[in-house]
Design an enzyme around this catalytic site. Sequence first.
Site, PDB file in Angstrom:
ATOM      1  N   CYS A   2       0.808  -1.304   0.171  1.00  0.00           N
ATOM      2  CA  CYS A   2      -0.071   0.086  -0.013  1.00  0.00           C
ATOM      3  C   CYS A   2       0.783   1.195  -0.112  1.00  0.00           C
ATOM      4  O   CYS A   2       1.976   1.296   0.294  1.00  0.00           O
ATOM      5  CB  CYS A   2      -0.851   0.135   1.199  1.00  0.00           C
ATOM      6  SG  CYS A   2      -1.891  -1.443   1.433  1.00  0.00           S
ATOM      7  N   ARG A  27       3.100   0.206  -6.258  1.00  0.00           N
ATOM      8  CA  ARG A  27       3.255  -0.483  -5.222  1.00  0.00           C
ATOM      9  C   ARG A  27       2.182  -1.334  -4.569  1.00  0.00           C
ATOM     10  O   ARG A  27       2.177  -2.287  -3.722  1.00  0.00           O
ATOM     11  CB  ARG A  27       3.648   0.499  -3.623  1.00  0.00           C
ATOM     12  CG  ARG A  27       4.710   1.300  -4.083  1.00  0.00           C
ATOM     13  CD  ARG A  27       5.122   2.150  -2.837  1.00  0.00           C
ATOM     14  NE  ARG A  27       5.198   1.419  -1.617  1.00  0.00           N
ATOM     15  CZ  ARG A  27       6.334   1.171  -0.989  1.00  0.00           C
ATOM     16  NH1 ARG A  27       7.347   1.798  -1.594  1.00  0.00           N
ATOM     17  NH2 ARG A  27       6.485   0.515  -0.088  1.00  0.00           N
ATOM     18  N   TRP A  74      -3.487  -2.263  -1.287  1.00  0.00           N
ATOM     19  CA  TRP A  74      -3.283  -3.604  -1.717  1.00  0.00           C
ATOM     20  C   TRP A  74      -3.918  -4.795  -0.402  1.00  0.00           C
ATOM     21  O   TRP A  74      -3.232  -4.690   0.581  1.00  0.00           O
ATOM     22  CB  TRP A  74      -1.671  -3.833  -1.783  1.00  0.00           C
ATOM     23  CG  TRP A  74      -1.240  -5.205  -2.544  1.00  0.00           C
ATOM     24  CD1 TRP A  74      -1.075  -5.632  -3.634  1.00  0.00           C
ATOM     25  CD2 TRP A  74      -1.024  -6.628  -1.761  1.00  0.00           C
ATOM     26  NE1 TRP A  74      -0.690  -6.905  -3.763  1.00  0.00           N
ATOM     27  CE2 TRP A  74      -0.642  -7.409  -2.312  1.00  0.00           C
ATOM     28  CE3 TRP A  74      -0.767  -6.706  -0.310  1.00  0.00           C
ATOM     29  CZ2 TRP A  74       0.109  -8.675  -2.231  1.00  0.00           C
ATOM     30  CZ3 TRP A  74      -0.310  -8.033   0.206  1.00  0.00           C
ATOM     31  CH2 TRP A  74       0.007  -8.879  -0.666  1.00  0.00           C
ATOM     32  N   ASN A 100      -0.568   1.762   6.231  1.00  0.00           N
ATOM     33  CA  ASN A 100       0.063   0.603   5.754  1.00  0.00           C
ATOM     34  C   ASN A 100       0.201  -0.364   6.924  1.00  0.00           C
ATOM     35  O   ASN A 100       0.724   0.159   8.059  1.00  0.00           O
ATOM     36  CB  ASN A 100       1.112   1.009   5.335  1.00  0.00           C
ATOM     37  CG  ASN A 100       0.786   1.781   3.777  1.00  0.00           C
ATOM     38  OD1 ASN A 100      -0.158   1.984   3.430  1.00  0.00           O
ATOM     39  ND2 ASN A 100       2.069   2.284   3.334  1.00  0.00           N
ATOM     40  N   GLY A 101       0.259  -1.715   6.715  1.00  0.00           N
ATOM     41  CA  GLY A 101       0.581  -2.524   7.715  1.00  0.00           C
ATOM     42  C   GLY A 101      -0.565  -3.322   8.515  1.00  0.00           C
ATOM     43  O   GLY A 101      -1.543  -3.217   7.608  1.00  0.00           O
ATOM     44  N   GLU A 481      15.445 -17.404 -11.778  1.00  0.00           N
ATOM     45  CA  GLU A 481      14.926 -15.957 -11.954  1.00  0.00           C
ATOM     46  C   GLU A 481      14.308 -15.910 -13.318  1.00  0.00           C
ATOM     47  O   GLU A 481      13.200 -15.162 -13.293  1.00  0.00           O
ATOM     48  CB  GLU A 481      16.028 -15.259 -11.842  1.00  0.00           C
ATOM     49  CG  GLU A 481      16.068 -13.787 -12.089  1.00  0.00           C
ATOM     50  CD  GLU A 481      15.158 -12.744 -11.314  1.00  0.00           C
ATOM     51  OE1 GLU A 481      14.623 -13.551 -10.149  1.00  0.00           O
ATOM     52  OE2 GLU A 481      14.755 -11.991 -11.613  1.00  0.00           O
ATOM     53  N   LYS A 485      10.282 -14.635 -13.178  1.00  0.00           N
ATOM     54  CA  LYS A 485       9.824 -13.471 -14.362  1.00  0.00           C
ATOM     55  C   LYS A 485       8.726 -13.685 -15.054  1.00  0.00           C
ATOM     56  O   LYS A 485       7.788 -13.223 -15.218  1.00  0.00           O
ATOM     57  CB  LYS A 485      11.280 -13.120 -15.129  1.00  0.00           C
ATOM     58  CG  LYS A 485      12.316 -12.179 -14.562  1.00  0.00           C
ATOM     59  CD  LYS A 485      11.804 -10.733 -14.211  1.00  0.00           C
ATOM     60  CE  LYS A 485      11.321 -10.936 -12.526  1.00  0.00           C
ATOM     61  NZ  LYS A 485      12.389 -10.970 -11.418  1.00  0.00           N
ATOM     62  N   GLU A 488       5.297 -14.201 -12.953  1.00  0.00           N
ATOM     63  CA  GLU A 488       4.793 -13.278 -12.207  1.00  0.00           C
ATOM     64  C   GLU A 488       4.235 -12.171 -13.163  1.00  0.00           C
ATOM     65  O   GLU A 488       3.097 -11.500 -12.951  1.00  0.00           O
ATOM     66  CB  GLU A 488       5.680 -12.492 -11.261  1.00  0.00           C
ATOM     67  CG  GLU A 488       6.928 -11.856 -12.013  1.00  0.00           C
ATOM     68  CD  GLU A 488       8.043 -11.232 -10.846  1.00  0.00           C
ATOM     69  OE1 GLU A 488       7.574 -10.966  -9.754  1.00  0.00           O
ATOM     70  OE2 GLU A 488       9.028 -11.096 -11.110  1.00  0.00           O
ATOM     71  N   HIS A 504      15.056 -36.002 -12.241  1.00  0.00           N
ATOM     72  CA  HIS A 504      14.486 -36.881 -11.056  1.00  0.00           C
ATOM     73  C   HIS A 504      13.008 -36.471 -10.727  1.00  0.00           C
ATOM     74  O   HIS A 504      12.722 -36.207  -9.734  1.00  0.00           O
ATOM     75  CB  HIS A 504      15.253 -36.400  -9.897  1.00  0.00           C
ATOM     76  CG  HIS A 504      16.692 -36.729  -9.985  1.00  0.00           C
ATOM     77  ND1 HIS A 504      17.099 -38.169  -9.826  1.00  0.00           N
ATOM     78  CD2 HIS A 504      17.883 -36.315 -10.466  1.00  0.00           C
ATOM     79  CE1 HIS A 504      18.412 -38.377 -10.224  1.00  0.00           C
ATOM     80  NE2 HIS A 504      19.037 -37.293 -10.368  1.00  0.00           N
ATOM     81  N   LYS A 603       5.025  -4.063  -5.246  1.00  0.00           N
ATOM     82  CA  LYS A 603       6.510  -4.086  -5.369  1.00  0.00           C
ATOM     83  C   LYS A 603       7.220  -4.219  -4.082  1.00  0.00           C
ATOM     84  O   LYS A 603       8.488  -4.668  -3.883  1.00  0.00           O
ATOM     85  CB  LYS A 603       6.652  -2.450  -5.997  1.00  0.00           C
ATOM     86  CG  LYS A 603       8.345  -2.077  -6.076  1.00  0.00           C
ATOM     87  CD  LYS A 603       8.712  -3.065  -7.286  1.00  0.00           C
ATOM     88  CE  LYS A 603      10.283  -2.975  -7.517  1.00  0.00           C
ATOM     89  NZ  LYS A 603      10.874  -3.823  -8.306  1.00  0.00           N
TER      90      LYS A 603
END
Length: 608
Positions: A2, A27, A74, A100-101, A481, A485, A488, A504, A603
């Site tokens: 947020c 964000r 968010w 926020n939080g 990575e 990418k 997401e 395996h 973010k």
Amino acid sequence: MCGIVGYVGPKLATPLLIEGLKRLEYRGYDSAGVAIMNGSGVETVKESGKITRLESLLSATPVVGTTGIAHTRWATHGQPNQVNAHPHVSQDGTIAVVHNGIIENSMVLKQMLEGRGYTFQSDTDTEVLAHLTQEFFEGNLEEAVIQALRMVEGTYGIAVISATDSHKIVAARKGSPLLVGLGDQEYFVASDVSAILAHTRQVVYLDDGDLAVLDRDGYRIIDLDATELQKKVSRVDWDLDQIERGGFPHFMLKEIFEQPDTIENTMRGRLLPDDGTSRLGGLNLTDDELLSFDNIVITACGTSWHSALIGENLIEELTRVPVEVEYASEFRYRNPIVNERTLCIVISQSGETADTLAAMREAKRRGARTLGIVNVVGSTIARESDGGIYLHAGPEIGVASTKAFTSQVTALLLFTLKLGRLRDMSILRGREIIDAMKAIPGQVRDILSRADEIEALAEEFKRASNFLYLGRGYNFPAALEGALKLKEISYIHAEGYPAAEMKHGPIALIDEMMPVVFIAPHDSVFDKITSNVQEVKARKGRVIAITSRDEPALKGKIDYEFRIPETLDLLGSILASVPLQLLAYYIAVKRGANVDQPRNLAKSVTVE
Ligand code: F6R
């Protein structure tokens, strides 16, 4: 996550707040709202969805005033709908709060407030703060906020306004970043400096337990006992154009293309070629101290965790100091072997990731020395670590991390050079690595100049529903990575594996529908990876190979190829990750996905 922005001064607050929210939208962005002192009281407008929807509402019915607070949300508690959007308003409508939080004891507080006649409109934990502040309000907003916060357990970055104690913003921080921006007879509060950078570069970063009281005449920072604190004013050296798209369709593409410069910036002034080592002024460690550690623990999340894996390989190969890499979220819930002879390296682009911060604090508690490899200057991890290395990669706005990753690997290389030369790495080896590092920006530029080849590849694979990414050695983390990418931003399921591990289990997935990306430059494990390619081809998988030269061993076994320049093994992951970033980007764009604001992602993840 947020975002918060607030303004008090002589100008109209709404346009400034909307501008700030747009800069924070990266964000977290499932809903947004503003609360403005409109001359007769607090007026709140909020809306679910993107900020443009809130903007349309506000242009249809303008809210006029010069003091206000705003929020992008968010969701953590409750659906991302209009009612749950912030700001939240007290029962009597006089106090508005953005937060926020997470208020961990919100249920208990809610029951207590309901017992005193308060009713709740939303499913959020934040609404308790609005009512609690009303409960304690006796004419002075900061006093009421202090009383309310004394009852709260959990984390918060908040901004509060009141119709009675008007033209004032009270902001407070515990666990969620917040800063005060100092303008010319105007003051801002923001969770992220990008929200206010167009108006000021002078900021005061709040620490946990700090409260800021802003009005048109100035600002004060106090603690929860209302004792005044003296805080340093910092200057932000990011430019506005760094937080704008500069002609690119997305921040992510801009940031991918910035990498020749950002990698250069991470190295700038830090390489000492004559001695085959590096200069890292921010470590705050003498050479003797650096030599005194028995082991190194690196902790991080997501992409930063992938660069940590590369760091583990680098440090162990070149310095022979044992390294453990830990997911920050797991680290503190087990009993890690960390003590005063441990160096704990904490990697975080934002410097605010809640799990990483908590892991760092846990390592400190156990006596470890902490080093932050951080991009955002002045962020909490940067401030709380004992020393560190700034990436100097500039603001990363795209939610998918790109340039921070390549800079993190570069910073880890710089650290390894330093420690390696203090131990028994030869000067010649050091010089060889530095020569290779200096060539990297140009080599990345070369890859980027052929982005159209990757775009064509993306066209070919945009309808895939699964992907495997395989690499060995330093390129195993690059495979992880690459897969992260892709998933997401394009929402295609993708997995990264050490190439030989494929047999395996994951080999069962391979058929003519499965694209498999092999990271197969001509390095010391190339011969080994050719047999893995063979295994995929034999099962009709579609092989995309990232190679570095004509390879007779791969003839007839690969379907698509992209060439990257050759470098030392230990630098290979930087070059390999660039085409993988581009592949993810172009596939996502071709699927119509919102690359800079992928669904459900934020973010900076400032909740556990
Ligand atoms: C992926 C991504 C995330 C972050 C992770 C840690 O593209 O951006 O996985 O890497 O949330 O964030 P920082 O590095 O800010 O601690």
